[in-house]
Design an enzyme around this catalytic site. Structure first.
Site, short mmCIF file in Angstrom:
data_model
loop_
_atom_site.label_atom_id
_atom_site.label_comp_id
_atom_site.label_asym_id
_atom_site.label_seq_id
_atom_site.Cartn_x
_atom_site.Cartn_y
_atom_site.Cartn_z
N LYS A 61 0.84 -1.21 0.00
CA LYS A 61 0.00 0.00 0.00
C LYS A 61 0.87 1.25 0.00
O LYS A 61 1.59 1.50 0.96
CB LYS A 61 -0.90 0.05 1.24
N GLU A 82 -1.56 7.39 0.27
CA GLU A 82 -2.62 7.92 -0.61
C GLU A 82 -2.18 9.24 -1.26
O GLU A 82 -2.70 9.64 -2.29
CB GLU A 82 -3.90 8.15 0.21
N GLY A 106 6.63 4.76 8.52
CA GLY A 106 5.73 5.89 8.69
C GLY A 106 5.92 6.49 10.07
O GLY A 106 6.95 6.28 10.72
N GLY A 107 4.91 7.20 10.52
CA GLY A 107 5.01 7.89 11.80
C GLY A 107 4.97 6.93 12.99
O GLY A 107 4.40 5.84 12.89
N THR A 147 1.36 5.95 14.13
CA THR A 147 0.75 4.92 13.28
C THR A 147 1.43 3.57 13.51
O THR A 147 0.77 2.53 13.53
CB THR A 147 0.87 5.30 11.78
N GLY A 148 2.75 3.60 13.68
CA GLY A 148 3.51 2.36 13.92
C GLY A 148 3.01 1.64 15.17
O GLY A 148 2.84 0.42 15.17
N GLU A 192 9.79 0.98 10.65
CA GLU A 192 10.75 2.08 10.45
C GLU A 192 9.99 3.37 10.73
O GLU A 192 9.13 3.76 9.94
CB GLU A 192 11.26 2.12 9.00
N CYS A 221 13.13 10.98 7.45
CA CYS A 221 13.04 10.44 8.81
C CYS A 221 14.32 10.64 9.59
O CYS A 221 14.31 10.86 10.79
CB CYS A 221 12.69 8.96 8.75
N GLU A 226 8.90 15.30 16.34
CA GLU A 226 9.29 15.31 14.93
C GLU A 226 8.40 16.28 14.16
O GLU A 226 7.18 16.13 14.14
CB GLU A 226 9.14 13.90 14.36
P1 NDP Z 1 1.90 7.89 8.45
O1 NDP Z 1 2.26 7.07 9.60
O2 NDP Z 1 0.75 8.81 8.55
O3 NDP Z 1 1.55 6.97 7.17
C1 NDP Z 1 2.43 5.99 6.68
C2 NDP Z 1 1.63 4.95 5.91
O4 NDP Z 1 0.75 4.29 6.84
C3 NDP Z 1 0.75 5.54 4.83
O5 NDP Z 1 0.69 4.63 3.75
C4 NDP Z 1 -0.59 5.64 5.51
O6 NDP Z 1 -1.66 5.62 4.62
C5 NDP Z 1 -0.58 4.38 6.36
N1 NDP Z 1 -1.49 4.41 7.50
C6 NDP Z 1 -2.01 5.48 8.15
N2 NDP Z 1 -2.84 5.08 9.14
C7 NDP Z 1 -2.85 3.72 9.13
C8 NDP Z 1 -3.51 2.72 9.90
N3 NDP Z 1 -4.35 3.04 10.90
N4 NDP Z 1 -3.27 1.43 9.61
C9 NDP Z 1 -2.44 1.08 8.62
N5 NDP Z 1 -1.80 1.98 7.82
C10 NDP Z 1 -1.99 3.29 8.08
O7 NDP Z 1 3.21 8.61 8.03
P2 NDP Z 1 3.42 9.68 6.91
O8 NDP Z 1 2.91 9.16 5.60
O9 NDP Z 1 2.91 10.97 7.43
O10 NDP Z 1 5.02 9.68 6.79
C11 NDP Z 1 5.83 10.41 7.60
C12 NDP Z 1 6.41 9.58 8.72
O11 NDP Z 1 7.15 8.48 8.20
C13 NDP Z 1 7.39 10.38 9.55
O12 NDP Z 1 7.13 10.21 10.91
C14 NDP Z 1 8.74 9.76 9.20
O13 NDP Z 1 9.69 9.87 10.19
C15 NDP Z 1 8.39 8.36 8.91
N6 NDP Z 1 9.41 7.75 8.05
C16 NDP Z 1 10.32 6.88 8.63
C17 NDP Z 1 11.34 6.34 7.86
C18 NDP Z 1 12.33 5.39 8.46
O14 NDP Z 1 13.06 4.75 7.71
N7 NDP Z 1 12.40 5.25 9.77
C19 NDP Z 1 11.48 6.67 6.45
C20 NDP Z 1 10.48 7.56 5.96
C21 NDP Z 1 9.48 8.09 6.76
P3 NDP Z 1 -2.29 6.96 4.00
O15 NDP Z 1 -1.25 8.04 4.03
O16 NDP Z 1 -2.60 6.52 2.62
O17 NDP Z 1 -3.48 7.25 4.82
#
Ligand code: NDP
Length: 497
Positions: free
Chosen positions: A181, A184, A234-235, A238-239, A256, A290, A391
């Site tokens: 996925k 979006e 991701g964040g 969310t993680g 990550e 990140c 962050e």
């Molecule tokens: P989010 O956590 O908002 O989203 C990441 C992904 O998770 C998106 O595809 C999102 O979908 C999906 N998502 C959101 N909510 C859910 C849920 N309840 N269940 C399952 N999947 C979900 O992060 P961002 O997209 O805002 O990205 C930024 C974050 O990513 C920053 O905190 C950054 O530090 C981190 N990051 C970490 C990296 C690393 O290597 N450690 C590398 C790059 C980024 P959708 O957006 O489609 O709703």
């Protein structure tokens, strides 16, 4: 160079080898963050769409169309994918810039890295693995690695292509089938990647892509019992949610997450090099990285001089649309994200920090329709402030002062995060001493940001669990099985009759 128009055809999902609309036919706009214009429409996938992808991946896994072929055969697909990424490099670069906003220079690096990542895992998967152990005769013990099964891969928007590849390449190399996925916000280059998968002829159901909202499609992938593993970038918030969701079906989890990484500058560092890398550390990717060096810690004796030079150079960063070759820093990825970053800037002011430069949305020189924010530097900050602890994920940095080595380490480690960190010093022993005390998974000495496919990527503390890239990244997508073989087949005679 390939000419890309300012929009692309409506996107579709890729499920079981076919391009699909959402079952509800709902779509959502995909926006160019440099000008706010709609560049495409993406399907608003549903939980049912996610399930269709999961069942396709499960069927393909059980049939062994991917896990059952030789590693060398899988590698040959991955080499072809790498080759195709290079063939379409211009197009991918321009699409990435249009969708994410990053300057062409950055997007071009990502595309090159994406091809190299596929090539790295194609090579790695054919190398020897597993172990044998000397145990008591007549037994022979060995350990083999196997694919985990159906892997759910969820990625963010900051490196739409590269983050996808960091997961997809090792997952496929290991013999898994995938349900992927994209964010979006940035589905355009992931869709092109799946076109490449179709072009090289990956068997149906091996690689599936579902689009749609995280809480709907992402949640279904994280919770479904037919998914064996979740690999998420991701964040941190969310993680945590994903980890809790995945716990119900005891999935393997790899996370990550976010960071608030310290960049420590000692007085004995090469001054101009330190300033230069500190700028690169925070403002590359408009700070939406990140591992960004978002907390610069500077030794007291050079603090004022450092701030003066850093601010002088930050003011001259050329902010503009990513497709203008003169632009050095692009927009933020979306209006919503820009508002979040601007909110943090307000919070910083209210907390009593001083803005040394920047602090505003840019609404001049034709940038008013895009989501551009000035490179922003806060000084006079306190460790407990939100702008120091949380962050921001934008072009916003805090510059703090430290007295000595031990205070530098204490401040550096004083957040919930532990992703990355750097030290600038010409005293090699001191630099290594400090690096060893940093609670972070990715570190640099006299540098910032370089990443290698060979080396593990991931964080300590609340920056995540597990590692991407390198041999470690492959192992995330493998199960380990011990096999004990009796070489003398006769009854054990444990019971008397
Ligand atoms: P989010 O956590 O908002 O989203 C990441 C992904 O998770 C998106 O595809 C999102 O979908 C999906 N998502 C959101 N909510 C859910 C849920 N309840 N269940 C399952 N999947 C979900 O992060 P961002 O997209 O805002 O990205 C930024 C974050 O990513 C920053 O905190 C950054 O530090 C981190 N990051 C970490 C990296 C690393 O290597 N450690 C590398 C790059 C980024 P959708 O957006 O489609 O709703």
């Amino acid at each position: 160079m390939v000419e890309i128009k300012n929009c692309v055809a409506n996107l579709k999902m890729f499920i079981d080898g076919e391009w699909k609309e959402s079952e509800t036919l709902e779509i959502r706009p995909v926006i160019n963050p440099a000008n706010g214009e709609v560049i495409s429409y993406a399907p608003e996938g549903t939980a049912a769409d996610a399930r269709a992808a999961i069942f396709a991946a499960r069927r393909a896994f059980e049939e062994g169309v991917w896990s059952g072929i030789s590693a060398q055969e899988r590698a040959s697909y991955l080499f072809k994918i790498a080759h195709k990424i290079e063939e379409y490099a211009d197009e991918l670069t321009q699409l990435e810039t249009m969708d994410n906003g990053k300057p062409l220079r950055e997007a071009g690096f990502d595309v090159g890295d994406a091809a190299a990542c596929f090539r790295y895992y194609a090579g790695l998967i054919t190398k020897p693995d597993g172990f044998t152990y000397h145990v008591a005769d007549p037994m022979q013990a060995m350990v083999v690695r196997e694919p985990v099964g159906v892997c759910g891969l969820i990625v963010p928007w900051n490196y739409p292509l590269l983050m996808s590849v960091w997961k997809i390449a090792p997952a496929l190399a290991a013999g898994n089938t995938i349900v992927f996925k994209p964010s979006e916000v940035t589905p355009v280059t992931p869709k092109k990647l799946f076109e490449i998968f179709e072009e090289v002829g990956l068997p149906n159901g091996v690689a599936n892509m579902v689009m749609g909202a995280g809480p709907v499609v992402g949640h279904e992938i994280a919770s479904h019992p037919e998914v064996d593993m979740i690999s998420f970038t991701g964040g941190t918030k969310t993680g945590k949610h994903i980890m809790k969701t995945a716990a119900d079906t005891m999935k393997k989890v790899s996370l990550e997450l976010g960071g608030k990484s310290p960049n420590i500058i000692f007085a004995d560092a090469d001054f101009e090099t330190a300033v230069d890398y500190a700028l690169f550390g925070i403002f590359a990717g408009s700070g939406q990285v990140c591992s960004a060096g978002s907390r610069i810690l500077v030794e007291e004796s050079i603090y004022d001089k450092f701030v003066e030079r850093f601010v002088e150079r930050a003011k001259y960063i050329k902010v503009g649309p990513g497709n203008d070759p003169a632009s050095e820093m692009g927009p933020l990825v979306s209006q919503q994200h820009m508002e979040k970053v601007l909110h943090y800037i307000e919070v910083g002011k209210q907390e009593g920090a001083t803005i040394a430069c920047g602090g505003n949305r840019i609404v001049s020189n034709g940038l008013e329709k895009g989501y551009f924010v000035e490179p922003t530097v806060f000084i006079n900050v306190k460790q407990e402030m939100k702008i120091v602890q949380e962050e921001i994920f934008g072009p916003v940095v805090v510059i703090q002062k430290f007295k000595d080595e031990s205070e530098a380490v204490k401040l550096a480690n004083n957040t919930i995060y532990g992703l990355a960190g750097a030290v600038f010093s010409n005293d090699g022993a001191k630099a290594l001493r400090v690096i060893k005390k940093l609670r972070a998974g990715i570190t640099w000495v006299n540098s910032y940001h370089p990443t290698y496919n060979e080396a593990p990527w991931g964080g300590y503390k609340q920056s995540g669990i597990g590692r991407s890239l390198g041999t470690f990244g492959l192992e995330e997508f493998q199960e380990i099985k011990q096999i004990n073989i009796n070489l003398q087949v006769e009854p054990i005679g444990w019971f008397s009759n």
